[in-house]
Scaffold this active site. Structure first.
Site, PDB file in Angstrom:
ATOM      1  N   THR A 264     -18.231  20.535  46.087  1.00 17.34           N
ATOM      2  CA  THR A 264     -19.690  20.335  46.071  1.00 17.34           C
ATOM      3  C   THR A 264     -20.109  19.059  45.350  1.00 17.34           C
ATOM      4  OG1 THR A 264     -19.795  21.693  44.095  1.00 17.34           O
ATOM      5  CG2 THR A 264     -20.197  22.805  46.196  1.00 17.34           C
TER       6      THR A 264
ATOM      7  N   CYS B 108     -14.397  21.446  40.505  1.00 18.90           N
ATOM      8  CA  CYS B 108     -15.615  22.193  40.166  1.00 18.90           C
ATOM      9  C   CYS B 108     -16.490  21.260  39.331  1.00 18.90           C
ATOM     10  CB  CYS B 108     -15.282  23.460  39.383  1.00 18.90           C
ATOM     11  SG  CYS B 108     -16.760  24.238  38.688  1.00 18.90           S
TER      12      CYS B 108
HETATM   13  C1  DHB Z   1     -18.369  26.644  41.137  1.00 19.13           C
HETATM   14  C2  DHB Z   1     -17.113  26.174  41.405  1.00 19.13           C
HETATM   15  C3  DHB Z   1     -16.957  25.085  42.241  1.00 19.13           C
HETATM   16  O1  DHB Z   1     -15.743  24.556  42.534  1.00 19.13           O
HETATM   17  C4  DHB Z   1     -18.076  24.488  42.810  1.00 19.13           C
HETATM   18  O2  DHB Z   1     -17.913  23.428  43.612  1.00 19.13           O
HETATM   19  C5  DHB Z   1     -19.326  24.949  42.533  1.00 19.13           C
HETATM   20  C6  DHB Z   1     -19.476  26.044  41.684  1.00 19.13           C
HETATM   21  C7  DHB Z   1     -18.587  27.786  40.232  1.00 19.13           C
HETATM   22  O3  DHB Z   1     -17.805  28.733  40.166  1.00 19.13           O
HETATM   23  O4  DHB Z   1     -19.598  27.753  39.511  1.00 19.13           O
END
Ligand code: DHB
Length: 287
Positions: free
Chosen positions: A175, A112
């Protein structure tokens, strides 16, 4: 497969995706304790993609375990629970509870891009990352997938560490760290300012990551990032993925995207004279 983070936590939404043709579903990431997440705006549409920063909102594993149990009784496809934590013990506890509730595998979110002290902060520290993976691996008797971040200098180096620590498969990629600024208000659009970019904009990045990882490690790779049609999926297979996940395209194409993509892959194999998907996994690497 349904990619993590796209749909909520209810058993019904996961079932609707399986009915749409997904071969497996991955839940949104769940942690040990409930988390509210960030305030709105948490998603912004940009050219060829979405940037989101939800802040890992989730009900906590104890409450989510009920949904896993319910989903497991009705789902006809494997259920993979995405797990995050703030320490190796937390990752292991959440993974154990997910498996006890019926998860067929877990996918560790060590990628994340913006929540403090978890996600990519764990995924970029090779020592902690290895400890998290081996702790989870020794705690549960189900496959452990590890979802990797593209926001690193060498994703293949990270993949190698994760596989040595016992990962059964790798999901590439999470992402790409990104932002958008409102020219009227002159400030960033997302409440967290920075978020993660998904969708077609990141497909070439994801493809290169899968290609690099395939050259380095032997475990199955699950391609993720911008898959919208069968051609995208075939590109990932040729790069070295054994499966793909679809997330953002559900917003544009609807849940039928899974059937459309798998049908397209089958047609491609037929036209090209291949008997199985296995014959094209990594085919672009030949010299
Ligand atoms: C979130 C979590 C993720 O793993 C990501 O790639 C983008 C956003 C989130 O919960 O904000």
């Amino acid at each position: 497969m349904l990619a993590s983070g796209i749909l909520g936590y209810s058993a019904e939404t996961l079932e609707s995706i399986a009915e749409g043709g997904a071969g497996a579903v991955v839940t949104k990431s769940v942690g040990l304790k409930p988390r509210k997440g960030y305030t709105n705006p948490t998603v912004v549409q940009v050219s060829c993609g979405l940037i989101n920063a939800m802040g890992l909102p989730n009900p906590g594993i104890d409450e989510f375990a009920e949904e896993i149990r319910e989903a497991r009784t009705s789902l006809e496809v494997p259920l993979i629970v995405s797990v995050y934590g703030y320490s190796e013990e937390e990752y292991a506890t959440v993974a154990r509870k997910a498996v006890e509730a019926g998860a067929d595998a877990v996918e560790l979110n060590v990628s994340c891009p913006h929540v403090k002290e978890t996600g990519s902060e764990i995924g970029q520290d090779l020592e902690i990352l290895a400890k998290v993976v081996s702790k989870v691996k020794s705690t549960i008797n189900r496959p452990v997938f590890v979802k990797l971040s593209p926001n690193v200098t060498s994703i293949a180096d990270i993949a190698e560490v994760v596989v040595k620590a016992g990962a059964d498969a790798l999901t590439a990629i999470n992402t790409v760290k990104a932002m958008a600024i409102d020219t009227e208000t002159t400030i960033p659009i997302l409440s967290n300012r920075v978020g993660g970019l998904s969708g077609q904009a990141i497909k070439p990045i994801a493809l290169r990551c899968v290609y690099d990882i395939y050259e380095r490690v032997k475990v199955p790779i699950i391609g993720c990032g911008g898959v919208t049609d069968w051609r995208d999926a075939v590109e990932f297979l040729l790069a070295g993925a054994s499966a793909v996940q679809i997330g953002t395209a559900i917003a544009t194409e609807g849940p039928g995207v899974f059937k459309a993509v798998s049908h397209g892959i089958e047609e491609y194999l037929k036209v090209k004279g291949f008997k199985s998907v296995k014959e094209i996994v990594g085919l672009s690497h030949r010299s």
